[in-house]
Design an enzyme around this catalytic site. Structure first.
Site, PDB file in Angstrom:
ATOM      1  N   TYR A 169      12.289   4.278  23.080  1.00 34.06           N
ATOM      2  CA  TYR A 169      11.341   3.443  22.745  1.00 34.06           C
ATOM      3  C   TYR A 169      10.929   3.016  21.386  1.00 34.06           C
ATOM      4  O   TYR A 169      10.936   3.600  20.496  1.00 34.06           O
ATOM      5  CB  TYR A 169       9.864   4.471  22.990  1.00 34.06           C
ATOM      6  CG  TYR A 169       9.961   4.945  24.569  1.00 34.06           C
ATOM      7  CD1 TYR A 169      10.700   4.482  25.377  1.00 34.06           C
ATOM      8  CD2 TYR A 169       9.204   6.120  24.747  1.00 34.06           C
ATOM      9  CE1 TYR A 169      10.709   5.275  26.818  1.00 34.06           C
ATOM     10  CE2 TYR A 169       9.035   6.781  26.003  1.00 34.06           C
ATOM     11  CZ  TYR A 169       9.877   6.360  26.968  1.00 34.06           C
ATOM     12  OH  TYR A 169       9.760   6.839  28.186  1.00 34.06           O
ATOM     13  N   PRO A 193       1.760   7.787  36.502  1.00 31.15           N
ATOM     14  CA  PRO A 193       1.207   8.422  37.506  1.00 31.15           C
ATOM     15  C   PRO A 193      -0.159   7.968  37.978  1.00 31.15           C
ATOM     16  O   PRO A 193      -0.606   8.569  38.843  1.00 31.15           O
ATOM     17  CB  PRO A 193       0.784   9.870  36.555  1.00 31.15           C
ATOM     18  CG  PRO A 193       0.619   9.417  35.231  1.00 31.15           C
ATOM     19  CD  PRO A 193       1.646   8.340  35.213  1.00 31.15           C
ATOM     20  N   GLY A 207      -1.856   1.757  44.229  1.00 29.83           N
ATOM     21  CA  GLY A 207      -1.719   0.821  45.393  1.00 29.83           C
ATOM     22  C   GLY A 207      -2.795   0.080  45.847  1.00 29.83           C
ATOM     23  O   GLY A 207      -4.086   0.291  45.378  1.00 29.83           O
ATOM     24  N   GLY A 208      -2.871  -0.545  46.960  1.00 27.03           N
ATOM     25  CA  GLY A 208      -3.540  -1.576  47.631  1.00 27.03           C
ATOM     26  C   GLY A 208      -4.615  -0.615  48.084  1.00 27.03           C
ATOM     27  O   GLY A 208      -6.035  -1.135  48.304  1.00 27.03           O
TER      28      GLY A 208
END
Length: 305
Positions: free
Chosen positions: A80, A226, A230-231
């Protein structure tokens, strides 16, 4: 439908977990991946995570806020921002000592802003761990993940390199990231595995078998990304409905589903916003009923299908 490892989602909920049996952390940690690149960069998995944050002072303030708000598990990686994330944590967390735990990762090289290349040569893993120790300003890393398995080197060699560092006292616990059950079992034959960090959320449950295996073995399961929902997370969807019933936000509800999924699940949401940080930590106070958990579970199954 998900096999319910946690048989009673309301009665045995705990907000802490002991990684490796002896490292107690609160179950909502903080992922530092987003503390890089500065504002305006793309969100999601395609973000570059290449340079140190444009506003370093703001990043340091956010990390201090996280520690003061009760975060005890901070997650980073040598990849990172080419180690800049580890340096930020070292600067902020030194006063907290053993009250906080830091997890970092080795085993990926970054030849350019868009490339993440697994490299599991044992000598490289050892070198990167030594560099992480220096950047974190510590003699021992609490939890060291193998960032990705490298198909060009045997699993036993890669995990063996971390086990030798553990035997030398430079690593407290060993973890793996983005592995299958078969890979995890192969690694367990070489060394005790204390944590697995895989992509897992309401909308993506491809690693359900890994979650179940880690539950049986007492291994921490650490979902990254986490909060991706979604839809089915629209204003009239099941997540929003349960959130209203529980007096929580949709993001808190998605995290609460993970926390109630099984007691060894430790999500590590990342954010550059103090408001979102506190919102995420509020998921620890959300108690889902068995019926609410089942509705979210069914919605997640539908979304996955």
């Amino acid at each position: 439908m998900t096999t319910q490892t946690n048989a009673s989602h309301t009665s045995i909920f705990s907000d802490t977990f002991r990684i490796g049996g002896d490292l107690t952390v609160r179950r909502v940690g903080y992922g530092t991946m987003r503390l890089a690149d500065g504002p305006g960069d793309p969100a999601g998995p395609e973000a570059r995570i290449w340079t140190a944050p444009a506003d370093r002072a703001a990043a340091l303030r956010l990390l201090r806020t996280a520690a003061e708000a009760g975060v005890t598990l901070f997650d980073t990686a040598d990849a990172y921002a080419l180690g800049a994330g580890e340096e930020l944590l070292a600067e902020v967390l030194a006063p907290y000592g053993d009250r906080v735990a830091v997890a970092t990762k080795v085993g990926v090289v970054r030849p350019s802003p868009t490339e993440w290349v697994p490299l599991g040569h044992p000598a490289y893993l050892r070198q990167q761990t030594e560099l992480s120790l220096r950047r974190l300003r510590t003699d021992r890393i609490d939890l060291l993940y193998l960032h990705r398995l490298d198909e060009n080197h045997p699993v036993a060699e890669q995990v063996g390199a971390l086990r030798r560092l553990q035997e030398e006292g430079k690593v407290r616990h060993i973890g793996l990231s983005e592995v299958t059950v078969a890979q995890l079992e192969e690694a367990e034959a070489e060394a005790p595995i204390a944590a697995v960090q895989n992509l897992y959320n309401l909308a993506n449950r491809a690693h359900e078998p890994v979650l179940e295996h880690t539950a049986r073995r007492g291994i921490a399961f650490v979902p990254f990304f986490p909060v991706a929902m979604g839809g089915h997370a629209g204003p009239d969807g099941p997540v929003a409905e349960v959130a209203r019933e529980a007096g929580a936000t949709p993001s808190q509800t998605a995290l609460a589903w993970l926390l109630h999924r099984a007691p060894h699940v430790l999500p590590i949401p990342g954010t550059s916003s103090e408001r979102h940080l506190r919102e995420n930590l509020g998921a620890l106070d959300v108690r889902l009923t068995d019926a609410q958990f089942a509705r979210l579970d069914a919605a997640a199954d539908t979304a996955a299908a």
